[in-house]
Design a protein around this motif. Structure first.
Motif, mmCIF file in Angstrom:
data_model
loop_
_atom_site.group_PDB
_atom_site.id
_atom_site.type_symbol
_atom_site.label_atom_id
_atom_site.label_comp_id
_atom_site.label_asym_id
_atom_site.label_seq_id
_atom_site.Cartn_x
_atom_site.Cartn_y
_atom_site.Cartn_z
ATOM 1 N N LEU A 5 12.622 58.409 41.199
ATOM 2 C CA LEU A 5 13.921 58.829 40.681
ATOM 3 C C LEU A 5 14.446 60.050 41.431
ATOM 4 O O LEU A 5 15.652 60.184 41.638
ATOM 5 C CB LEU A 5 13.839 59.145 39.184
ATOM 6 C CG LEU A 5 13.877 57.961 38.243
ATOM 7 C CD1 LEU A 5 13.594 58.415 36.819
ATOM 8 C CD2 LEU A 5 15.202 57.228 38.318
ATOM 9 N N THR A 40 15.202 49.055 38.232
ATOM 10 C CA THR A 40 14.862 49.117 36.812
ATOM 11 C C THR A 40 15.842 48.294 35.977
ATOM 12 O O THR A 40 15.433 47.510 35.117
ATOM 13 C CB THR A 40 14.862 50.580 36.319
ATOM 14 O OG1 THR A 40 13.933 51.328 37.101
ATOM 15 C CG2 THR A 40 14.494 50.682 34.854
ATOM 16 N N PRO A 54 17.289 57.812 43.684
ATOM 17 C CA PRO A 54 17.718 57.535 42.303
ATOM 18 C C PRO A 54 18.496 56.226 42.142
ATOM 19 O O PRO A 54 18.268 55.499 41.171
ATOM 20 C CB PRO A 54 18.568 58.743 41.934
ATOM 21 C CG PRO A 54 18.979 59.355 43.225
ATOM 22 C CD PRO A 54 17.886 59.038 44.194
ATOM 23 N N TYR A 89 7.154 56.758 39.198
ATOM 24 C CA TYR A 89 8.532 56.475 38.798
ATOM 25 C C TYR A 89 9.382 57.744 38.855
ATOM 26 O O TYR A 89 10.516 57.731 39.331
ATOM 27 C CB TYR A 89 8.555 55.866 37.390
ATOM 28 C CG TYR A 89 9.914 55.348 36.992
ATOM 29 C CD1 TYR A 89 10.391 54.155 37.508
ATOM 30 C CD2 TYR A 89 10.717 56.049 36.102
ATOM 31 C CE1 TYR A 89 11.635 53.672 37.157
ATOM 32 C CE2 TYR A 89 11.959 55.576 35.739
ATOM 33 C CZ TYR A 89 12.411 54.387 36.268
ATOM 34 O OH TYR A 89 13.655 53.920 35.916
ATOM 35 N N SER A 90 8.824 58.848 38.383
ATOM 36 C CA SER A 90 9.531 60.133 38.414
ATOM 37 C C SER A 90 9.845 60.557 39.846
ATOM 38 O O SER A 90 10.950 61.019 40.148
ATOM 39 C CB SER A 90 8.666 61.195 37.771
ATOM 40 O OG SER A 90 9.275 61.758 36.678
ATOM 41 N N HIS A 146 24.208 54.974 37.471
ATOM 42 C CA HIS A 146 23.888 56.200 38.191
ATOM 43 C C HIS A 146 25.139 57.101 38.280
ATOM 44 O O HIS A 146 25.056 58.293 38.067
ATOM 45 C CB HIS A 146 23.385 55.905 39.595
ATOM 46 C CG HIS A 146 23.182 57.132 40.417
ATOM 47 N ND1 HIS A 146 22.128 58.001 40.199
ATOM 48 C CD2 HIS A 146 23.902 57.666 41.425
ATOM 49 C CE1 HIS A 146 22.215 58.997 41.048
ATOM 50 N NE2 HIS A 146 23.278 58.832 41.806
ATOM 51 N N THR A 172 16.091 53.168 42.563
ATOM 52 C CA THR A 172 15.158 53.108 41.437
ATOM 53 C C THR A 172 15.859 52.633 40.173
ATOM 54 O O THR A 172 15.354 51.757 39.463
ATOM 55 C CB THR A 172 14.509 54.486 41.192
ATOM 56 O OG1 THR A 172 13.877 54.912 42.400
ATOM 57 C CG2 THR A 172 13.489 54.431 40.077
ATOM 58 N N LYS A 173 17.028 53.174 39.886
ATOM 59 C CA LYS A 173 17.774 52.759 38.693
ATOM 60 C C LYS A 173 18.253 51.320 38.809
ATOM 61 O O LYS A 173 18.276 50.587 37.817
ATOM 62 C CB LYS A 173 18.956 53.697 38.460
ATOM 63 C CG LYS A 173 18.521 55.080 38.027
ATOM 64 C CD LYS A 173 19.696 56.030 37.918
ATOM 65 C CE LYS A 173 19.239 57.445 37.618
ATOM 66 N NZ LYS A 173 20.351 58.381 37.531
#
Length: 77
Positions: free
Chosen positions: A14, A25, A18, A10-11, A75, A21-22
């Protein structure tokens, strides 16, 4: 062990993507929270023959709002 692997994945996501991924999520969280809200709403009401279960259109709409609107907006925020 699996939690640490997911955390690293996940890191890294991101860092590399980003917005995507956001957005994913947020979509998952919005969908799951609406599903849970519907369970709570139904728990307090009497069961009847018209009860069709979960309102999947509402859940998908909430998921889409998180995925396509809130995720990218968060974001930039």
């Amino acid at each position: 062990m699996a939690t640490q692997s997911f955390g690293r994945f996940y890191s890294k996501s991101l860092s590399t993507s980003p917005v995507i991924t956001k957005s994913i999520t947020a979509g998952i969280i919005f969908g799951m929270s609406d599903y849970t809200a519907q369970l709570i709403e139904k728990d307090g009401t009497e069961k009847n023959e018209d009860d069709k279960g979960q309102d999947w259109v509402r859940i998908l709409t909430s998921t889409a709002v998180g995925l396509f609107y809130f995720g990218p907006a968060a974001h930039a925020w």
